[in-house]
Scaffold this active site. Sequence first.
Site, PDB file in Angstrom:
ATOM      1  N   ASP A 113       0.799  -1.231   0.000  1.00 18.84           N
ATOM      2  CA  ASP A 113       0.000   0.000   0.000  1.00 18.84           C
ATOM      3  C   ASP A 113       0.831   1.279   0.000  1.00 18.84           C
ATOM      4  O   ASP A 113       0.363   2.329   0.464  1.00 18.84           O
ATOM      5  CB  ASP A 113      -0.986  -0.013   1.172  1.00 18.84           C
ATOM      6  N   ASP A 173      -7.045  -3.695  -5.663  1.00 19.85           N
ATOM      7  CA  ASP A 173      -6.748  -2.378  -5.086  1.00 19.85           C
ATOM      8  C   ASP A 173      -5.396  -1.842  -5.560  1.00 19.85           C
ATOM      9  O   ASP A 173      -5.179  -0.635  -5.661  1.00 19.85           O
ATOM     10  CB  ASP A 173      -6.709  -2.446  -3.549  1.00 19.85           C
TER      11      ASP A 173
HETATM   12  N1  GLY Z   1      -7.339  -1.229  -0.012  1.00 19.95           N
HETATM   13  C1  GLY Z   1      -8.100  -1.683   1.067  1.00 19.95           C
HETATM   14  C2  GLY Z   1      -9.531  -1.346   1.001  1.00 19.95           C
HETATM   15  O1  GLY Z   1     -10.030  -0.874   0.006  1.00 19.95           O
HETATM   16  O2  GLY Z   1     -10.189  -1.570   2.002  1.00 19.95           O
END
Ligand code: GLY
Length: 395
Positions: A113, A173
């Site tokens: 992330d 994501d």
């Molecule tokens: N990237 C984690 C979420 O969307 O919860």
Amino acid sequence: MGVPFIESLADIKRWNSAKHLSKDELELGLIRCLAQIDANMSVFGNGQFPTPATTNGLYGVMGNDEWTNGFWTGQLWLAYELTGEFRYRTLAETNVESFLERVERRHELDHHDLGFLYTPSCVAAFKVCGSEKGRRAAILAADQLMTRWQGRGRFFQAWGPMDSPNHYRIIIDCLLNVPLLHWASDVTGDPTYAACARDHFMTTCAHIIRADGSAFHTFYMDPTTGGPDHGATRQGYSDDSAWARGQAWGIDGIPINIRHTGMSGYRDYARSMRNYYLNRLPEDSVCYWDLVFGDGSGQPRDSSAAAIAACGFAEMASQETGEEERTIDEGALAITLRSLINNYTNDGPEPGAPILRHGVYSWHSRKGVDEGNLWGDYFFLEAIARKLITWNPYW
Ligand code: GLY
């Protein structure tokens, strides 16, 4: 897998005859965002950040330790760009120091992330005001993201130890994490970052998007061969349902990656995901947390997925060459944003409250269910910025 099927829009008139957003509507949205950000600046000052989601309608206070801290700083950069008021920039610059310190210590960064963290905070700082600290922090973050590269399978591994077969997977994501690498190639002149980002994008599109235009949340690769193994969910309702936020990450992430790679052949992937999403929206056009649910299900909505999708519609509209598709994108953006402004914002700000109500962080772990969350607030303001000013994307 080949290009997914593009469903016809069940109610095409709803989207292509939508009323354009007026300046007054957008300014009402902006005023509500700014009032809430102002109220929150009194709570989340020096070195203090909001928790990922609210509890009983209020964010808690925490340090710079989560995957979501970049979204608060991103709201400050957007507020600065939209108003020119230095107090937003001053706090954003203070936060950039915290991000630099975090990446130098590699604190809580053993995951993919890095883009969510460092793009709206530090890449933004560099793009908006040439911040040297922002540049340095974001390059270090790109280097850290490169440690997640799996050459066998050609993808960035989301979570867990890199030598663990149980974690050999991509998640949708991550399409918003890899733009950090395109930026890193641009500023350093090293093409390696962008080459890996491009391959990750291709791997994701090849395997995570199903033939009907819905998406798996995550997809396991075979650690021995690097070939595709199976799809699975973590935050969606079930392995074979379409988690609304995952679908939205695709709707926004695919056109962003097309902008960076020039691979316009992937537009049909984005259209396919868009149409699948639009065909499953409830009456007020803000999705339930998984697209398997509709009106009458009694399930909570995820306003944050709608805000992310709105940014995706804007990004798609900015790239379309044909009038017909652009009209659908613009209509979907107008209807989504109007509903969020009118039905999901607080009209009276309160210190610690979210901008957008009724999001879902993680239904299975009962975190932030029917609550506000930081990425919903950020992408809602980004969607407004995309309509109100000539905005140079952070992503
Ligand atoms: N990237 C984690 C979420 O969307 O919860």
